[in-house]
Design an enzyme around this catalytic site. Structure first.
Site, PDB file in Angstrom:
ATOM      1  N   GLU A 148      51.129  -0.339 -56.656  1.00 47.32           N
ATOM      2  CA  GLU A 148      50.446  -0.075 -55.382  1.00 47.32           C
ATOM      3  C   GLU A 148      50.110   1.392 -55.136  1.00 47.32           C
ATOM      4  OE1 GLU A 148      52.742  -1.865 -52.241  1.00 47.32           O
ATOM      5  OE2 GLU A 148      52.296  -3.882 -52.942  1.00 47.32           O
ATOM      6  N   HIS A 191      57.223   2.965 -59.399  1.00 49.37           N
ATOM      7  CA  HIS A 191      57.196   2.143 -58.177  1.00 49.37           C
ATOM      8  C   HIS A 191      57.627   3.028 -57.002  1.00 49.37           C
ATOM      9  CE1 HIS A 191      57.622  -2.199 -56.535  1.00 49.37           C
ATOM     10  NE2 HIS A 191      57.647  -1.382 -55.499  1.00 49.37           N
TER      11      HIS A 191
END
Ligand code: FCB
Length: 429
Positions: free
Chosen positions: A159, A114
């Protein structure tokens, strides 16, 4: 505002990321970035929420809000502090945390990457150098062999488009690069890392006969790109191009193994179906102008504290589109808003879950919702000042205080519905 229900099997909880809450780690790329003075309020992820020491207290906060699921991150730099040296104590700590979650009936979804890299990896070129695929594979192997009996659900990468664009195109996140060529290398390597990890996690869990259904995917940051002027064909075209470059090509490359330009060509790791669920992080929409190829905020729309448009209908549109493209269960792996005064978070939650309830009625299998986020935390370059939490955090004392919107969300988690009474209690001034 109408009452609504979610399906009986629907699971709700919240999401966090290791670097944003744990504190105490100087060995990652974001700590370095903070030290260089890039954080708007000068705060650092070294403090964050001290969750590393307070995880028991924080799990009690989740319990209080009737969480059934929780998305959490692992800090690679703690697990592998030096290249090739793994820290058994760090992984034991995560095992303790996960064991406690399971005891409380909260199912963990573990994010392996992350945004943050160990410093040794960052110095070796991070995701820009193709050796990262090998390093990532070795790290994932270590983790899943040790946690795989407890954890059946994984997000390989959070992401990738945001990580790559902010770090390698806009240069506002580490490593602060502004180069399309280097951005594309990162895109490609992230896709290969994901595919490699996807296969490996399934293999390890299968070979070891670990319990539970293995579920692996990516947490895709998906935005709505709409033309600034919907009657201007050039704005329409620009919105389509932006969508393809920011999310379309990379998501498809990761999902199928067939790299799409400009991410790459061919299928270097073999074609396949590299996802068991569609992970969607949804926050906002951009209004795209052809002129200058700029993204702006749609005029006259409601905004959050960071000036992001609040556009619940976007979640509906995205789920429809992604389901059509990939046909798999949809997990909303992040959705939430920055609202320091807690003025509109309850309404935000209501509106977004209402869109989900509509999707469910239409037969689109949205199965889970992870609210971003449990408690205010270190919000990357925005630092401690951007507040997304169901709980307010006083960083000096580390006291967590439940917000009204948090209470509202806790009730929804318990009842799987919003009733008229709840509307009266939480959504009317
Ligand atoms: C997402 C990130 C998450 C958090 C929220 C607000 O893009 O994945 O870490 O910063 O935005």
């Amino acid at each position: 505002m109408k009452a609504f229900k979610l399906p009986d099997h629907f699971l709700l909880g919240s999401a966090t990321a290791a670097t944003q809450i744990e504190g105490g780690d100087k060995n990652n790329s974001w700590y370095n970035w903070c030290e260089k003075g890039h954080i708007k309020d000068r705060s650092t992820c070294l403090r964050a929420n001290d969750h590393w020491n307070r995880y028991k207290e924080d799990i009690a906060l989740m319990e209080k809000l009737n969480h059934r699921v929780y998305r959490m991150g692992l800090e690679w730099s703690r697990i592998e502090p030096q290249e090739g040296r793994f820290d058994d104590e760090a992984i034991a700590h995560y095992r303790d945390e996960i064991t406690l979650l399971l005891e409380k009936g909260i199912k963990p979804l573990v994010t392996l990457h992350h945004f943050t890299n160990p410093l040794w990896l960052e110095r070796m070129g991070g995701f820009e150098d193709k050796s990262v695929v090998w390093y990532f594979e070795r790290y994932v192997k270590y983790v899943v062999e040790r946690l795989g009996d407890l954890v059946s659900e994984y997000i390989t990468i959070n992401e990738p488009n945001v990580y790559a664009t902010l770090g390698y195109y806009f240069g506002v996140w580490p490593p602060g690069v502004k180069s399309i060529k280097r951005l594309l290398k990162v895109y490609r390597n992230m896709a290969l890392c994901h595919i490699t990890a996807y296969k490996l996690i399934h293999k390890i869990r299968k070979d070891n006969d670990f319990p539970g259904k293995t579920m692996v995917g990516v947490a895709n940051h998906v935005r709505i790109f709409d033309p600034y002027n919907k009657y201007n064909p050039l704005d329409i075209l620009a919105a389509k191009i932006m969508d393809y470059l920011f999310q379309g090509s990379l998501t498809k490359s990761m999902a199928t193994g067939f790299l799409r330009p400009p991410v790459g060509l061919g299928a270097p790791k073999g074609g396949g179906r590299y996802f068991d669920f569609i992970g969607i992080n949804y926050y906002t929409r951009d209004a795209i102008r052809f002129k200058g190829f700029r993204n702006e905020v749609m005029p006259g729309t409601p905004r959050n504290d960071l000036n992001w448009e609040i556009y619940p209908r976007g979640l509906y549109r995205i789920c429809k589109k992604y389901y059509r493209l990939f046909t798999a269960p949809i997990w909303i792996t992040e959705n939430g808003t920055c609202d320091g005064e807690d003025r509109f978070r309850s309404r935000f939650i209501y509106d977004h879950l209402y869109e989900i309830s509509k999707l469910c009625k239409e037969g689109i299998p949205v199965e889970r919702y992870y609210h971003w986020t449990l408690m205010d935390n270190f919000e990357w370059v925005e630092g401690e000042s951007a507040r997304f939490g169901l709980y307010h955090v006083d960083y000096d004392t580390q006291v967590r205080t439940l917000r009204k919107s948090g209470r509202f969300y806790g009730e929804i988690c318990k009842r799987l519905e919003v009733t008229d009474d709840m509307i009266d209690m939480y959504l009317k001034d």
